[in-house]
Write a protein that holds these residues in place. Structure first.
Motif, PDB file in Angstrom:
ATOM      1  N   ALA A  54      -5.101  59.770 -64.761  1.00  0.00           N
ATOM      2  CA  ALA A  54      -5.717  59.454 -64.457  1.00  0.00           C
ATOM      3  C   ALA A  54      -7.694  59.819 -64.393  1.00  0.00           C
ATOM      4  O   ALA A  54      -8.625  59.271 -63.964  1.00  0.00           O
ATOM      5  CB  ALA A  54      -5.602  59.585 -62.886  1.00  0.00           C
ATOM      6  N   ILE A  55      -6.987  61.463 -64.733  1.00  0.00           N
ATOM      7  CA  ILE A  55      -8.537  61.059 -65.124  1.00  0.00           C
ATOM      8  C   ILE A  55      -9.384  61.072 -66.451  1.00  0.00           C
ATOM      9  O   ILE A  55     -10.928  60.535 -66.320  1.00  0.00           O
ATOM     10  CB  ILE A  55      -8.828  63.038 -65.459  1.00  0.00           C
ATOM     11  N   ARG A  56      -8.704  60.863 -67.165  1.00  0.00           N
ATOM     12  CA  ARG A  56      -9.274  59.980 -68.720  1.00  0.00           C
ATOM     13  C   ARG A  56      -9.816  58.661 -67.763  1.00  0.00           C
ATOM     14  O   ARG A  56     -10.742  58.307 -68.230  1.00  0.00           O
ATOM     15  CB  ARG A  56      -8.227  60.399 -69.019  1.00  0.00           C
ATOM     16  N   LYS A  57      -8.763  57.966 -67.376  1.00  0.00           N
ATOM     17  CA  LYS A  57      -8.946  56.793 -66.780  1.00  0.00           C
ATOM     18  C   LYS A  57     -10.709  57.104 -65.745  1.00  0.00           C
ATOM     19  O   LYS A  57     -12.038  55.431 -65.588  1.00  0.00           O
ATOM     20  CB  LYS A  57      -8.291  55.812 -65.862  1.00  0.00           C
ATOM     21  N   VAL A  58     -10.963  57.688 -64.812  1.00  0.00           N
ATOM     22  CA  VAL A  58     -12.400  57.845 -64.505  1.00  0.00           C
ATOM     23  C   VAL A  58     -13.690  58.599 -65.376  1.00  0.00           C
ATOM     24  O   VAL A  58     -14.085  57.571 -65.067  1.00  0.00           O
ATOM     25  CB  VAL A  58     -11.942  58.742 -63.264  1.00  0.00           C
ATOM     26  N   ALA A  59     -12.946  59.025 -66.022  1.00  0.00           N
ATOM     27  CA  ALA A  59     -13.712  59.214 -67.603  1.00  0.00           C
ATOM     28  C   ALA A  59     -14.250  57.914 -68.054  1.00  0.00           C
ATOM     29  O   ALA A  59     -15.499  57.907 -68.443  1.00  0.00           O
ATOM     30  CB  ALA A  59     -13.617  60.344 -68.064  1.00  0.00           C
ATOM     31  N   ASP A  60     -13.365  57.149 -68.314  1.00  0.00           N
ATOM     32  CA  ASP A  60     -13.171  56.110 -68.821  1.00  0.00           C
ATOM     33  C   ASP A  60     -14.547  54.856 -68.136  1.00  0.00           C
ATOM     34  O   ASP A  60     -15.649  54.086 -68.509  1.00  0.00           O
ATOM     35  CB  ASP A  60     -12.280  55.114 -69.487  1.00  0.00           C
ATOM     36  N   GLU A  61     -14.060  54.669 -66.805  1.00  0.00           N
ATOM     37  CA  GLU A  61     -14.571  53.839 -65.375  1.00  0.00           C
ATOM     38  C   GLU A  61     -16.363  54.611 -65.522  1.00  0.00           C
ATOM     39  O   GLU A  61     -16.952  53.359 -64.682  1.00  0.00           O
ATOM     40  CB  GLU A  61     -14.079  53.694 -64.105  1.00  0.00           C
ATOM     41  N   GLY A  62     -16.476  55.455 -64.820  1.00  0.00           N
ATOM     42  CA  GLY A  62     -17.458  55.771 -65.096  1.00  0.00           C
ATOM     43  C   GLY A  62     -17.562  56.619 -63.540  1.00  0.00           C
ATOM     44  O   GLY A  62     -16.960  56.900 -62.721  1.00  0.00           O
ATOM     45  N   LEU A  63     -19.096  57.561 -63.477  1.00  0.00           N
ATOM     46  CA  LEU A  63     -18.931  58.574 -62.325  1.00  0.00           C
ATOM     47  C   LEU A  63     -21.099  58.616 -61.281  1.00  0.00           C
ATOM     48  O   LEU A  63     -20.802  59.393 -61.431  1.00  0.00           O
ATOM     49  CB  LEU A  63     -19.019  59.909 -62.762  1.00  0.00           C
ATOM     50  N   SER A  64     -21.426  57.400 -61.999  1.00  0.00           N
ATOM     51  CA  SER A  64     -22.881  57.063 -61.816  1.00  0.00           C
ATOM     52  C   SER A  64     -22.237  56.696 -59.958  1.00  0.00           C
ATOM     53  O   SER A  64     -23.508  57.442 -59.433  1.00  0.00           O
ATOM     54  CB  SER A  64     -22.793  55.925 -62.507  1.00  0.00           C
ATOM     55  N   ARG A  65     -21.301  56.566 -59.343  1.00  0.00           N
ATOM     56  CA  ARG A  65     -21.057  56.261 -57.830  1.00  0.00           C
ATOM     57  C   ARG A  65     -20.688  57.510 -57.254  1.00  0.00           C
ATOM     58  O   ARG A  65     -20.070  58.030 -57.704  1.00  0.00           O
ATOM     59  CB  ARG A  65     -20.404  55.000 -57.624  1.00  0.00           C
ATOM     60  N   TYR A  66     -20.839  57.280 -55.936  1.00  0.00           N
ATOM     61  CA  TYR A  66     -20.836  58.152 -55.358  1.00  0.00           C
ATOM     62  C   TYR A  66     -19.157  58.132 -55.438  1.00  0.00           C
ATOM     63  O   TYR A  66     -18.542  56.923 -55.312  1.00  0.00           O
ATOM     64  CB  TYR A  66     -21.392  58.036 -53.672  1.00  0.00           C
ATOM     65  N   PRO A  67     -18.371  59.305 -55.013  1.00  0.00           N
ATOM     66  CA  PRO A  67     -17.268  58.925 -54.633  1.00  0.00           C
ATOM     67  C   PRO A  67     -16.928  58.661 -53.188  1.00  0.00           C
ATOM     68  O   PRO A  67     -17.378  58.683 -52.361  1.00  0.00           O
ATOM     69  CB  PRO A  67     -16.004  60.866 -54.457  1.00  0.00           C
ATOM     70  N   ASP A  68     -15.600  58.025 -52.653  1.00  0.00           N
ATOM     71  CA  ASP A  68     -15.375  57.949 -51.454  1.00  0.00           C
ATOM     72  C   ASP A  68     -15.281  59.112 -51.043  1.00  0.00           C
ATOM     73  O   ASP A  68     -15.211  60.060 -50.538  1.00  0.00           O
ATOM     74  CB  ASP A  68     -13.969  57.061 -50.965  1.00  0.00           C
ATOM     75  N   PRO A  69     -16.372  58.907 -49.810  1.00  0.00           N
ATOM     76  CA  PRO A  69     -16.699  60.064 -48.605  1.00  0.00           C
ATOM     77  C   PRO A  69     -15.392  60.613 -47.766  1.00  0.00           C
ATOM     78  O   PRO A  69     -15.415  62.138 -48.013  1.00  0.00           O
ATOM     79  CB  PRO A  69     -17.315  59.850 -47.640  1.00  0.00           C
TER      80      PRO A  69
END
Lengths: 365, 365
Positions: A54-69
């Motif tokens: 799951a962590i690797r998938k988020v790294a693939d998708e990117g972290l430019s956007r704020y998370p769900d508050p």
């Protein structure tokens, strides 16, 4: 620490409460590979590979956007897994974040926080930072809790009580009927810190339907083997969750930890297997430590609490440290000291016990 | 929201300050792919691949262990990159965490927080949660700041001042000589929130050597394109860092974010390239919005602030939203409203401007 003010008097600008406090000191954290760590109740096994996927998938998708508050995707998954309505769930940057949010939501400056002793030392620091007072009530010798824990305070308004269950350092548990009784008698909400509940025989989740005075905190640091991730969650009445949403930082949980936490709580097979291993190591620890002359209460956590009257235990801690094994030496004012030892792998546990045997023989001489 | 207490009176246990406050509402966060987000000043480009490689490496190594409580590896890297002593650096779970820690370290219940207006609305919420009061001082029409910002408060003890520089929503900058002057005149420390400083021509880091009354906050959310990671850091005199270490949660930064943050600040090539692209898009935005009849101050951030007197701007925001473009409509009490638009990719910026042109024509009719 002081600087000259323009008028010539010395000021340091920091709140007097903060200047006065000592600050919570977490357990020693040597660099990776430098010691076997049985001192901070971390899990010796690697978390589920589904978590890392799951962590690797988020790294693939990117972290430019704020998370769900409010991490709604996790809340939905947790509602399913734990059978608690989604509106009763709040996520935190580790359960420390939640304990901080709770303190800031319920306790004003000068008011009272109730806590048992010996238990998690951090609670007192949280009260200090808030400018509040903390009142400790000692456990009975059999680790039951006297009714004075529920009494109103003579020093101010009692606004919140913390109760770790299982408790640290003892590993002992109050039955949930007793927890309910305490909550009903208290003039304030009761936070049941269930950091170690996944290693216990029961937990207090079912009490949420009986009273809204109980708030339950959980963490992924122990039973999910994710101390490095920083993710915790709590269950509380929706009115309390709504108040705490105002107090928490807007984006207190990051996108990686939200995705990882969902994968973690959904992999029940991993957790069942991990739990069995930890409980087996805990049994070995309890039995052997008793054979070695320690007093060890029955533990329902991933650690054991070891005391003895016939010799000091600090030299044993020091001997272990010299030999690459870190356990936690705890010394509580007006109460006494002991060693808190986390359950490791079978090899770690066995080697630690061998070292303790040698240390006991040395110290007894 | 209220429950019956055993004596028959209604209590809800929550601190009155929390009951009374409205709570900070972050910018809209639609699900991925549902809209082009030019409303929360996120970076439209993917962060450096070195950042994602660092995250994958931590996932390989595992997250069973607690992170370094003070993130010394990051502090060391930041000391090198920014030329600031390591003891002056504090890490946070996003700069929001640092702003919270600052408020809790310096301001007691009933004391005063000073802030300019219009600026980051969150500052007021932080004061409210702390039971403190906030005093706002309006910017002058040319976005300079009057000296009344530095005056002692008649309502209580002024304990801390926040100054975003570049400011949001205006994108304008106070020159560092003016920031130093403000810090020296204030009877308390000045927090310069440099969330957007990497897009500006200068910053206040060099002032740290001239006064210990300046504290500088930074974030990885904007110029490093890591809003989803939650990592920020600040520069302050060591005596303040030591006090804040007592206030922060023990493990406020997770192992993934610490490793990612080191990789991010070390990849200066990525940042230089990213900065050029953002500044180019900002120029296009500023010039075209002026052509379309908006008043737009010169921006040194990754967004622009757009107002006009000849027509309402809220319908423009709504038109954009209907067409899949989110910008931020801001309405400040006793001051006025406007649109804050983040710099996107060239395509996003161009498409947004076309939509605005159509919206202006519709609204003007």
């Amino acid at each position: 620490m002081l600087q000259k003010h323009s008028e010539g008097k010395t000021v340091n600008y920091i709140r007097p409460e903060i200047n006065a406090m000592r600050g919570y000191v977490p357990g020693e954290q040597p660099k990776a590979g430098e010691a076997v760590k049985l001192n901070t109740n971390e899990n010796p096994y690697r978390a589920s590979e589904k978590v890392y996927a799951a962590i690797r998938k988020v790294a693939d998708e990117g972290l430019s956007r704020y998370p769900d508050p409010i991490a709604d995707s996790f809340r939905k998954a947790a509602a399913q897994r734990y059978g608690v309505p989604q509106g009763c769930i709040l996520c935190g940057n580790g359960s420390d974040d939640l304990l901080t949010i709770l303190t800031r939501t319920f306790i004003s400056s000068g008011e009272i926080l109730r806590l048992p002793c010996p238990s998690y030392i951090l609670y007192q620091s949280l009260a200090e930072i808030q400018g509040a007072k903390s009142e400790t009530v000692f456990f009975n010798n059999d680790w039951s809790l006297p009714n004075s824990f529920c009494a109103a305070s003579s020093a101010g308004t009692l606004k919140l009580a913390f109760l770790p269950n299982p408790n640290s350092p003892s590993g002992t548990v109050l039955p949930k009927e007793r927890v309910l009784q305490i909550a009903e008698q208290l003039p304030c909400p009761l936070v049941v810190d269930e950091a170690y509940a996944d290693f216990a025989e029961d937990n207090c989740i079912s009490l949420l339907e009986q009273t809204d005075k109980i708030i339950i905190c959980r963490t992924l640091s122990k039973s999910f083997s994710l101390a490095g991730l920083r993710f915790g969650f709590l269950f509380a009445a929706p009115k309390y969750v709504e108040a705490m949403l105002k107090v928490k930082d807007s984006y207190n949980c990051d996108s990686l930890s939200i995705a990882a936490a969902i994968a973690a709580i959904q992999d029940t097979d991993w957790q069942q297997d991990n739990r069995s291993k930890i409980i087996a190591a805990r049994s070995v620890l309890v039995n052997r430590m008793r054979e070695l002359g320690f007093t060890v209460p029955d533990s329902q956590a991933n650690f054991t609490w070891n005391t003895r009257n016939d010799m000091p235990v600090k030299p044993i801690y020091e001997y272990l440290k010299q030999h690459g094994y870190l356990v936690r030496y705890m010394n509580y004012a007006d109460w006494g000291d002991g060693l808190r030892i986390s359950a490791g792998t079978p090899e770690q546990t066995s080697e630690c016990l061998s070292l303790i045997e040698k240390a006991v023989l040395r110290t007894a001489r």
